[in-house]
Design an enzyme around this catalytic site. Structure first.
Site, PDB file in Angstrom:
ATOM      1  CE  LYS A  71      -2.322   1.454   3.719  1.00 14.10           C
ATOM      2  NZ  LYS A  71      -3.377   1.464   4.738  1.00 14.10           N
ATOM      3  CG  ASP A 229      -0.497   6.944  12.043  1.00 12.58           C
ATOM      4  OD1 ASP A 229      -0.150   8.050  12.504  1.00 12.58           O
ATOM      5  OD2 ASP A 229      -1.239   6.837  11.056  1.00 12.58           O
TER       6      ASP A 229
END
Lengths: 332, 332
Positions: A71, A229
């Site tokens: 991704k 993140d």
């Protein structure tokens, strides 16, 4: 083989092909395979750019067949105001892991949202008290909505508190989800009162400084720390992690970019203090929650294990139903 | 912005849009920007699979605009016999580096072949004697053809020796390129005789053990070591590197997967013995060849700098000429 074609799937295709329930099942299986040692550790690659950057997450998974997904997401947090574009956008390439053929190219937005909610649902199955009925959602964006939907799939949720620093966002989430989920949702301005009454607390904000304090989390709570993140993001007070049972999606990744990272930096935890990776619990190799009193924390940094699992579901359904478009990249 | 579309380019589109001369110019510019410090170090990510594996190469480049490219290639060396598929296949995603939008998805095969030849041509400009007229090509596959074509663009090549362990391959290359390039090409079985008479020697084979010996390379030769792009591949005798002026495409990458890696492993070289990265020479920050007698070696492991440069040329031409197809991944 020059006629072999790659399936192209836009955001609407992906949304139509992937239900949250299927995504949860696929993500649970991916973590389980990881815990059993059947899936190698997922990998990441980052490249900074001006006012943002690119992140590649890659993983290989053996399920019905063997798949590899990468991704590529661009993260540019001024996109909305500058270009009327999503802040996070990108593509997923899904390949046959036996020969490298690119089976599908998918828009990444829908999968990124759903698979993040799905991971929380999987974690909640093992880490929340089974009778958990009250949830606080911190951060009422798209991810907050998916988190609440996902939790409702695996827990008997009856009441939710919606917290956001922006009042409008709180009220919008309440309006949109109260009917859909048939639960009581209350917008809250005072976070600590809400979390103290909650069985589950999800943080999914872009915060750079912790806002969920140790003293505001009741014994027996399950906390899903979803927002952090990146090494400069933080949602949980480090001492909260230090006194809880901490489960990572991928241990080293959480130590680098999750809330865990700040607890380690503060000298309050070591990597070996992490109870387990989620996959180890899903595989039955380590226990999940073992008492009604302990606080459990899922540090969710987001892994390509989830992406490859979700992309595989979408691809297989598209192939069967002839959905999406087809393109032959190797025409020569 | 929901109508913004991504350009899709198949192998034939890419071949039609990218000439070798343009590719050489773009690759030289990319290395120059790298040497000037305007392009961050390219990055890689590898994931092994059964009988092969996946490699992602990513780089960011500021040229006319700012672009980021990630190339995902599957390398499966039984593909031909097992699946009638290319052994190396994959896609390149080219993004706008200001906002992350995926501008184009391109088949990777043509760019991988051309940009590798282009890097050799750029290196030859700075590292070969300008009067170099005799070339030995070791390895008569697709890459061998492109290498000879590329060298002919930048050097006054008049004669070439074609070496391959497979006789048919030698003769095929001779037949195909003699007329096209209007030079004398001779198939050879005895490599050392050929290389001793050559000004330039290119190795582009899948060899795992060196076959180009120190004593077979004449003073003043330029050697392009193109085949080794993995830690178990090797083409040049380590002592040949140790007594030559060695230039890397990217120093650390060559130390990990190039022929340099074996010279370092053998204790014959250190990383600091590398004369320069190609970009430093193209940027004028370090000299190239400084004598007619020295042996120069370009250790070419292949970088995403080349991919992003070539993909940008293809994308810009496709956008101008409306070539290829269009797809809106973000339709929702």
């Amino acid at each position: 083989m020059s006629a072999v074609r790659t399936i192209l799937l836009d955001r609407a295709d992906v949304a139509a092909l992937l239900t949250l329930d299927e995504c949860i099942a696929a993500v649970e299986n991916a973590f389980r395979q990881h815990g059993l040692g059947n899936a190698p550790a997922p990998k990441t690659l980052g490249m900074p750019s001006v006012d943002g950057g690119f992140h590649i997450k890659a993983a290989l998974l053996n399920s019905s067949s063997s798949f590899f997904a990468a991704k590529l997401n661009g993260n540019f947090f001024h996109n909305g105001e500058r270009f009327a574009m999503p802040n996070i956008q990108g593509l997923i390439i899904l390949c046959d892991a036996r020969n490298g053929f690119p089976l599908a190219v998918l828009d990444s937005i829908e999968i990124t949202i759903l698979r993040t909610g799905a991971a929380t649902a999987v974690a909640a199955k093992y880490l929340a008290r089974p009778d958990s009925s009250v949830v606080t959602i911190c951060g009422c964006g798209n991810q907050g909505r998916v988190q609440l939907r996902a939790l409702s799939r695996v827990l008997p949720v009856q009441r939710a508190y919606a917290f956001d620093v922006v009042q409008d966002e709180r009220h919008k989430l309440v309006r949109e989800l109260s009917q859909e989920l048939e639960i009581d949702i209350e917008p809250v301005r005072d976070l600590s009162t809400a979390t103290r009454m909650s069985d589950v607390c999800v943080t999914c904000t872009p915060a750079r400084k912790f806002f969920l304090h140790k003293n505001d989390v009741a014994p027996g709570t399950f906390v899903a720390a979803v927002g952090a993140d990146n090494d400069d993001k933080q949602e949980l007070e480090p001492s909260l992690l230090a006194c809880s049972k901490v489960v990572a999606d991928v241990r080293e990744q959480c130590a680098a970019i999750g809330d865990l990272h700040h607890a380690i930096d503060a000298g309050l935890m070591r990597l070996c203090d992490v109870h387990a990776q989620l996959g180890e619990i899903a595989a039955g190799r380590k226990p999940g929650r073992t008492s009604t009193e302990e606080i459990t924390i899922f540090d969710s940094t987001g892994t390509a294990l989830q992406d490859v699992a979700a992309a595989t579901v979408v691809y297989e359904r598209a192939a069967r139903s002839n959905a999406g478009s087809r393109f032959c990249f190797q025409r020569s």
